[in-house]
Design an enzyme around this catalytic site. Sequence first.
Site, short mmCIF file in Angstrom:
data_model
loop_
_atom_site.label_atom_id
_atom_site.label_comp_id
_atom_site.label_asym_id
_atom_site.label_seq_id
_atom_site.Cartn_x
_atom_site.Cartn_y
_atom_site.Cartn_z
N HIS A 156 39.09 123.10 -3.75
CA HIS A 156 39.36 122.05 -2.76
C HIS A 156 38.38 120.89 -2.93
O HIS A 156 37.35 121.03 -3.59
CB HIS A 156 39.21 122.60 -1.33
CG HIS A 156 40.42 123.35 -0.85
ND1 HIS A 156 40.58 124.69 -1.08
CD2 HIS A 156 41.52 122.95 -0.17
CE1 HIS A 156 41.73 125.09 -0.55
NE2 HIS A 156 42.32 124.06 0.00
N LYS A 160 35.42 119.83 2.23
CA LYS A 160 35.88 121.03 2.96
C LYS A 160 34.68 121.83 3.44
O LYS A 160 33.75 122.08 2.69
CB LYS A 160 36.80 121.87 2.08
CG LYS A 160 37.40 123.05 2.82
CD LYS A 160 38.61 123.62 2.11
CE LYS A 160 39.15 124.84 2.83
NZ LYS A 160 39.64 124.51 4.19
P1 NAD Z 1 38.68 116.04 8.82
O1 NAD Z 1 37.23 116.33 9.09
O2 NAD Z 1 39.04 114.90 7.95
O3 NAD Z 1 39.47 115.83 10.21
C1 NAD Z 1 39.20 116.50 11.42
C2 NAD Z 1 39.26 115.47 12.51
O4 NAD Z 1 39.21 116.11 13.77
C3 NAD Z 1 38.06 114.48 12.46
O5 NAD Z 1 38.57 113.16 12.44
C4 NAD Z 1 37.32 114.78 13.75
O6 NAD Z 1 36.71 113.64 14.30
C5 NAD Z 1 38.45 115.28 14.63
N1 NAD Z 1 38.01 116.04 15.79
C6 NAD Z 1 37.16 117.10 15.84
N2 NAD Z 1 36.99 117.49 17.12
C7 NAD Z 1 37.76 116.68 17.88
C8 NAD Z 1 38.02 116.60 19.29
N3 NAD Z 1 37.43 117.44 20.15
N4 NAD Z 1 38.87 115.64 19.74
C9 NAD Z 1 39.47 114.78 18.87
N5 NAD Z 1 39.26 114.81 17.54
C10 NAD Z 1 38.42 115.75 17.06
O7 NAD Z 1 39.27 117.41 8.26
P2 NAD Z 1 40.68 117.66 7.53
O8 NAD Z 1 40.52 117.66 6.06
O9 NAD Z 1 41.72 116.78 8.15
O10 NAD Z 1 40.95 119.18 7.95
C11 NAD Z 1 41.01 119.58 9.29
C12 NAD Z 1 41.32 121.08 9.37
O11 NAD Z 1 42.63 121.33 8.88
C13 NAD Z 1 40.38 121.97 8.52
O12 NAD Z 1 40.13 123.16 9.23
C14 NAD Z 1 41.19 122.24 7.27
O13 NAD Z 1 40.84 123.43 6.61
C15 NAD Z 1 42.58 122.37 7.89
N6 NAD Z 1 43.71 122.18 6.97
C16 NAD Z 1 44.79 122.99 7.16
C17 NAD Z 1 45.93 122.84 6.39
C18 NAD Z 1 47.13 123.70 6.71
O14 NAD Z 1 48.20 123.53 6.06
N7 NAD Z 1 47.05 124.59 7.70
C19 NAD Z 1 45.97 121.87 5.40
C20 NAD Z 1 44.86 121.03 5.22
C21 NAD Z 1 43.73 121.18 6.02
#
Ligand code: NAD
Length: 271
Positions: A156, A160
């Site tokens: 990744h 991450k």
């Molecule tokens: P990222 O850090 O870019 O985004 C997370 C966002 O959430 C940030 O902008 C942060 O400010 C926001 N956030 C956190 N707490 C918050 C709150 N209380 N209120 C409002 N906003 C809040 O991370 P990302 O790469 O977008 O990944 C996010 C999650 O999704 C990770 O756990 C990742 O592993 C997961 N993910 C899952 C899949 C899937 O298919 N299930 C795919 C990709 C990523």
Amino acid sequence: MTRIAIVGVAGRMGRVLATAVHQDADAVLAGGTVRPESSLVGTDIGELTGLGKLGVMATDSLERVVDDIDAVIDFTTPSATLANLAFCASHGKRLVIGTTGLDDEQLATLDSYCDRVPMVFAPNMSVGVNLTLNLLQTAAAALGDEGYDIEVVEAHHRHKVDSPSGTALKMGETVAQALGRTLKEHGVFERVGQCGPRRDDEIGFATVRAGDIVGEHTVMFATEGERIEITHKASSRMTFAKGAVRAARWLSAQPAGRYDMQDVLGLNAES
Ligand code: NAD
């Protein structure tokens, strides 16, 4: 028409999710939140995501759009996700959870909402990965007890925060289950120094973190003389986002309960 709010709409996944909802003919982008302390509170989500003005502003909490939404999509952090689960339980909303890295206690809390919230919780929302899980089940059942070593390798992007990825763990669990093993007993997550030869029944994990890799997973079945590799490579976050929107729409016909993408896609043997 499903009215959807995206939590963490300024995140890597959040921005792509907003675009996927906007592009879906059966869904409406009805809200999106950012952290309360963020300078982006009040910004038009369309401008945030490059879609142009939509007239839907980023807010500091879901409470502000509570009357405008049917479902919430949450790809954030474990603690934020559990807070949003409590919100959905109190206000009768459906929740799609893509967040990974929840520990056992957080998973137990999540499960405690099963009787109140219709939710889809899946570490990977892509159709391809979920089909891959079925292929892994078949391969493990055929090969796992025949002297094939099983290893899961994932890669990744450099940002991450959890490791191994939720998808790698899910793939490992799928293989373990097919063989009557558990990751608690058979998973090997670290090999450093004089760690000795491999046990026959180990399920090993290896992790790469580099650059902008969206997500790559390989499960290897290797024995003397041959190696089978089942690989999935995601090249765009849109594949996860489209799956999440599909899950939010699918939930509208479901009673409270915890579902996964296998349920959404009809890939579960028993569904
Ligand atoms: P990222 O850090 O870019 O985004 C997370 C966002 O959430 C940030 O902008 C942060 O400010 C926001 N956030 C956190 N707490 C918050 C709150 N209380 N209120 C409002 N906003 C809040 O991370 P990302 O790469 O977008 O990944 C996010 C999650 O999704 C990770 O756990 C990742 O592993 C997961 N993910 C899952 C899949 C899937 O298919 N299930 C795919 C990709 C990523």
